[in-house]
Structures are given as structure tokens and as C-alpha cells.
Write an enzyme that holds these catalytic residues in place. Structure first.
Site, PDB file in Angstrom:
ATOM      1  N   HIS A  22      12.599   1.294   4.935  1.00  0.00           N
ATOM      2  CA  HIS A  22      12.413  -0.130   4.604  1.00  0.00           C
ATOM      3  C   HIS A  22      12.951  -0.978   5.752  1.00  0.00           C
ATOM      4  CE1 HIS A  22      11.922  -3.739   2.328  1.00  0.00           C
ATOM      5  NE2 HIS A  22      11.765  -3.125   1.172  1.00  0.00           N
ATOM      6  N   HIS A  46     -14.418   5.108   5.192  1.00  0.00           N
ATOM      7  CA  HIS A  46     -15.868   4.880   5.276  1.00  0.00           C
ATOM      8  C   HIS A  46     -16.502   4.851   3.887  1.00  0.00           C
ATOM      9  CE1 HIS A  46     -20.122   6.101   5.790  1.00  0.00           C
ATOM     10  NE2 HIS A  46     -20.045   5.419   6.921  1.00  0.00           N
ATOM     11  N   ASN A  98     -10.445   0.504   1.884  1.00  0.00           N
ATOM     12  CA  ASN A  98      -9.003   0.535   1.702  1.00  0.00           C
ATOM     13  C   ASN A  98      -8.714   0.324   0.217  1.00  0.00           C
ATOM     14  OD1 ASN A  98      -6.260   0.116   1.576  1.00  0.00           O
ATOM     15  ND2 ASN A  98      -6.170  -1.405   3.203  1.00  0.00           N
ATOM     16  N   CYS A 140       0.803  -1.221   0.000  1.00  0.00           N
ATOM     17  CA  CYS A 140       0.000   0.000   0.000  1.00  0.00           C
ATOM     18  C   CYS A 140       0.837   1.274   0.000  1.00  0.00           C
ATOM     19  CB  CYS A 140      -0.939   0.000   1.208  1.00  0.00           C
ATOM     20  SG  CYS A 140      -2.080  -1.404   1.239  1.00  0.00           S
ATOM     21  N   HIS A 195      -2.683   6.807   5.276  1.00  0.00           N
ATOM     22  CA  HIS A 195      -3.215   5.690   4.489  1.00  0.00           C
ATOM     23  C   HIS A 195      -4.402   5.048   5.197  1.00  0.00           C
ATOM     24  CE1 HIS A 195      -3.729   1.944   2.464  1.00  0.00           C
ATOM     25  NE2 HIS A 195      -3.136   1.239   3.406  1.00  0.00           N
ATOM     26  N   HIS A 251      -2.174  19.611   6.885  1.00  0.00           N
ATOM     27  CA  HIS A 251      -3.096  18.528   6.557  1.00  0.00           C
ATOM     28  C   HIS A 251      -2.349  17.199   6.587  1.00  0.00           C
ATOM     29  CE1 HIS A 251      -5.916  21.629   5.279  1.00  0.00           C
ATOM     30  NE2 HIS A 251      -4.952  22.144   4.533  1.00  0.00           N
TER      31      HIS A 251
END
Length: 532
Positions: free
Chosen positions: A333, A450, A454, A254, A421, A417
Site C-alpha cells: 500500500h 481483448h 477490463n 482493481c 491484471h 503462469h
């Protein structure tokens, strides 16, 4: 929990207020008849804010007296002083020429070696058709009738749907709407084409950029990597030019959207005066899990159809129409750690059915990756006041008192802001808590989860579109996009708004933004799957 915004909530001396998002009437407290005790009402956050302004503008404050002195001295000069200065320069012509040569040479080297600014001209998020919407009851009914899941697995899915933060209007691919489901290579290709081409069509329409003008193409999709590649599908569809530099990123989870932006940024530093398109998506059709391993069932309940296309440019002429400028990309990573490497893992279960297994240690591993990432990012974005406070607390903890609580930098001073994710409710909850954010800062993430579920690497773009649709993006605002992915990775991108940004036509929130934020039921955390 998806609160609207900050402001005075004391309600003193005001009429009753009705919160339109949650339909809850907020009654004002009766006004106090006495002045407050100012010594008792001093709030630490205001002290910190003043300290922040002082340190941030310290150099300016120090330079002001120097500039005043220079101006006073210049005002006292007469024509004779100016003539003497000119004569002095004439007698030192060699020094003047050498100094000028060094100045020109240094300026040239700086202009040639400095990084080119990267502009985000526009982006588009794919909005699936309404016939692909799935309600929770429909999801559970299809799962039951498919005959692939036993009762404990069905009950586990029901609890995830109840507590996951997804609404009743998310989308699953067409193949999953059939009974029994019809996953196939052809159906997966069709899903990929609908998402990628839908986002790209909107992007080209909104920007008026011709496909032939694209010099760089980066596509990321973690679980579906056919031959020819997804990037080749786009080249074929839009007849992109033969010398295009195309890349296809797979298996990166993702957080691959930020990785794709980073790759495009590096390529734009090398290739002058061109456009780069980044396409971020995930494919669900061939990656639905039809077994009973609970650790592999969570993705079925959370992942939904979605994708985004982003247009980047290194042309100075595009600054005037671009929405944002890329400021930083920081990538972390943790793949060297075997536990982190295995925490999101595609494999076969005991019955030979393929799925993506999520480890019970996922949140702890994500927290460690986040800590490393923000430790690297902090010095780049935090004001000097926060860095000094962090350093002072660290020294005090090491030298004087081991029980001193570590100071958590206030990232709200660095960013306006936050695009976290939308991997799941637990992820958003933990970041809100650990970064000490307010409900308004995670509102875009909660509402994206919502409304769209995802959508993997594209979720951060749906969140940015939410803030634009709400009219919150002002010139100079800084945005932090942060995403987690298999491997295990935590990646951050920092953008700065070049103008007050309005939503682009045909945005994903265009017909529903007035319904948000919605009130979310405060359920318990996810049920923990047993490792099988």
C-alpha cells in the site's frame, strides 16, 4: 503479440509451419552444412538454469553421502549390536521418556499453531448475454448521439478504443445501450444482481455446495455500495445462514480481489471446517462519465461488465477435489504518498460531472508499487540461486562499481503462469518488459483484455480460466496473480495446482477458446490526457 508458446523456433531441417493463431506461414531456414561453434553458441540462460538446479538441490546432494554412510554402517550391524542398544535404552529409561514427552509436546504445539492450508475448490466467471456486446463503432456512435461529448473528447475515445487492446465482443451494461443512456440506482442494482448471482449460480452448480454450508462471505465492488450492501443482497437471494460472517469491501480498486482472498484466508485460519465465498465485481451503470475531461474518459473506454465467485475451504477433506492451494498473499500500500493516493481519484470535473480521474503519473507509481511488492515476494518464492545472484550484484554495485546494472530476478523460475491484471495494454506491456517475460506468459492477460475488457478485480480469474481452457495447468504448477488498484496498491497471490486442472463447465471461454490467441495490431501507446 499474443504468441502461442515456447519451443524450438529455429526451423532447421523442418517443413514449413503455419501458425494457426495468426495465419502467418513461417518458412524454415536452410539447414547449416557445418557444426555450430559451441563456444559461440553457449547461452547464458542455460548456464543460469544449471546453476539454479545445482543450488536448489545442494542440500540433497550434500545429504546423499551422509545417507550412504549411515546405510553402510547399519548393514554392518549384527544382532548383538542391536541387543546392546536395547540394553542401553533400558538403563536410560528416564531420558527416553523425557525426550519422548518433549517430542510429543512439540509436535502437538506445531500441529495446533501451524497455518491451516487454504484450498480453492472452484471458481466461476460471469459470462454476460450476447445482447450486451458492444462493437467499437457502436460505442462511438452512441457516444456521439448522446450529445454529452465534444469533438476532442470523441476523438480521444476513438484513439483509446483503437489502441487499448479491446476486441469487438466486450460487454457494457444494458443501461448504456439506450439512447440516451439510462443510468439509475435500479439499473445499477440490476447489473450487480445479474453479475453476482450469475457467477454464484454457476459456482454452486459446479461444486454441489449448498448455500447454507457457507460460513464466510466477502464481496468487493469499488464504486457501487448501496444500502443494504451487496453482501446483504447475496444473503437475501440465497438465504444464507443467520450467523454468516459477511463483509463488503468498497473503494479499493482493481486489486480488491486479492484483498478479499486475503481477508477470507485470515478468517478461515480462525473458523474451523467451513467454506468461504469471495465475490469480485465492479459496477459500471452508475459510474459512466458523461463529461469532456480526458483523464476521466479512459475508464469509459476500458472497463466492461464482469465478475467472479470463488469458493475457498479449510477442510482437509476438500484437498482431493480442490483445484489449487493458496501459498502466499503479499500486499503493498503506497497511500502514504500523496501523489500515489491521488493517481486514481473519483471526483467531479469543472462542470460538476462525477468520474474517475487517472493521473499521467499512474504508470510510474504502479512501477514503484510493483518494485516494493516483488521485493517482499521474491524471498518467499524465488529459488536460492536467484536470491544469491541478486545479493551478489547488489554488493558488487555498492562496493566496486556504481555502474553495475542491477540484477533482475528471473520470476519464470518461480512461477509457471502469470495472471497480470488486464487493466489496459500499457500495464501488460510494462510488466512484460520489466519482468522480462515471454509473450506466452502475458497471453492470458492480453486475450482477457481483448475478449472481456477490463473487468476490474475479476480479470485475474478470467485469465486463470483462459489457461485452464487451453489445457496448460499441470499438477504442481505455480500461478502468480498480480493486480493494481487505487490508493495506490499492488497485491499478489500465489497459488499451486493440486492436480492437472480442467476447465469447469460453463466457463467464460467455453465456446471461443479455439479462436485464441488472436493477433493484435501493434499500435502506439495510449494518447496522454492533459490534466484538467
Amino acid at each position: 503479440m499474443g504468441g502461442g508458446g515456447e519451443g524450438d523456433r529455429s526451423g532447421e531441417g523442418r517443413d514449413p509451419v503455419v501458425d494457426s493463431a495468426t495465419r502467418v506461414t513461417i518458412r524454415p531456414r536452410s539447414p547449416s552444412r557445418r557444426l555450430p561453434d559451441f563456444l559461440q553458441s553457449v547461452n547464458l540462460k542455460y548456464v543460469k538454469l544449471g546453476y539454479h538446479y545445482l543450488i536448489t538441490h545442494l542440500l540433497t546432494l550434500c545429504l546423499i553421502p551422509l545417507m550412504v554412510v549411515i546405510l553402510l554402517e547399519a548393514g554392518r550391524s549384527n544382532p548383538e549390536d542391536i541387543r546392546q542398544l536395547w540394553v542401553h535404552l533400558q538403563y536410560n529409561l528416564v531420558s527416553v521418556l523425557v525426550g519422548s514427552a518433549f517430542l510429543v509436546f512439540g509436535s502437538t504445539v506445531y500441529m495446533m499453531t501451524r497455518p491451516r492450508p487454504i484450498y480453492l475448490v472452484d471458481y466461476a466467471c460471469y459470462r454476460p448475454p450476447d445482447n450486451l456486446k458492444v462493437r467499437s463503432t457502436q460505442f462511438m456512435e452512441h457516444s456521439r448521439l448522446s450529445g454529452n461529448f465534444d469533438e476532442p473528447a470523441l476523438e480521444f475515445q476513438r484513439k483509446i478504443l483503437e489502441r487499448g487492446g479491446l476486441g469487438e465482443e466486450t460487454y457494457v451494461p444494458e443501461a448504456m445501450h439506450y439512447l440516451p443512456p439510462r443510468p439509475s440506482m435500479a439499473a445499477a442494482r440490476e447489473e450487480a444482481e445479474q453479475v453476482m448471482f450469475g457467477a454464484l449460480d454457476a459456482l454452486f452448480q459446479n461444486t454441489a455446495v449448498k448455500p447454507k454450508d457457507i460460513g464466510i462471505l466477502v464481496v468487493n465492488c469499488s464504486l457501487f455500495n448501496p444500502t443494504p450492501s451487496l453482501s446483504a443482497m447475496i444473503v437475501n437471494k440465497y438465504k444464507l445462514r443467520g450467523n454468516i460472517r459477511s463483509f463488503n469491501l468498497g473503494g479499493m480498486g482493481c486489486s480488491a480481489g486479492v484483498i478479499a482472498v486475503d481477508l477470507a484466508k485470515d478468517l478461515l485460519q480462525v473458523h474451523r471446517s467451513t467454506y468461504a465465498v469471495v465475490v469480485s465485481t465492479e459496477n459500471i451503470t452508475q459510474n459512466w462519465y458523461f463529461g469532456n475531461n480526458k483523464a476521466m474518459l479512459i475508464p469509459n473506454c476500458l472497463f466492461r461488465v464482469g465478475g467472479a465467485a470463488v469458493l475457498l475451504s479449510n477442510k482437509s477433506a476438500d484437498r482431493g477435489r480442490a483445484k489449487y492451494k493458496l501459498v502466499h498473499v503479499v500486499r503493498t500500500h503506497r497511500g502514504a504518498d500523496h501523489k500515489a493516493f491521488k493517481c486514481v481519484y473519483q471526483e467531479q470535473d469543472a462542470a460538476g460531472k462525477v468520474g474517475v480521474s487517472l493521473s499521467k503519473d499512474l504508470m510510474a507509481i504502479a512501477g514503484g508499487a510493483l518494485k516494493t511488492n516483488i521485493t517482499t515476494l521474491g524471498p518467499l518464492v524465488l529459488p536460492i540461486s536467484e536470491q544469491l545472484l541478486f545479493f551478489a550484484t547488489l554488493v558488487a554495485k555498492k562496493l566496486f562499481n556504481a555502474k553495475v546494472k542491477p540484477y533482475i530476478p528471473d520470476f519464470k523460475l518461480a512461477f509457471d503462469h502469470f495472471c497480470i491484471h488486464a487493466g489496459g495494454r500499457a500495464v501488460i506491456d510494462e510488466l512484460e518488459k520489466n519482468l522480462q517475460l515471454l509473450p506466452v506468459h502475458v497471453e492470458a492477460s492480453r486475450m482477457t483484455l481483448h475478449r472481456f475488457g477490463n473487468t476490474s478485480s475479476s480479470s485475474i480469474w478470467y485469465e486463470l480460466a483462459y489457461m485452464e481452457a487451453k489445457g496448460r495447468m499441470r499438477k504442481g504448477n505455480r500461478i502468480w496473480q498480480i493486480a493494481f488498484g487505487s490508493g495506490f496498491k499492488c497485491n499478489s497471490a500465489v497459488w499451486q495446482a493440486l492436480r492437472t486442472v480442467k476447465p469447469s463447465p460453463n466457463g467464460p471461454w467455453e465456446d471461443c477458446i479455439d479462436k485464441y490467441p488472436v493477433q493484435l495490431i501493434d499500435n502506439l501507446a495510449y494518447p496522454q490526457p492533459k490534466q484538467q
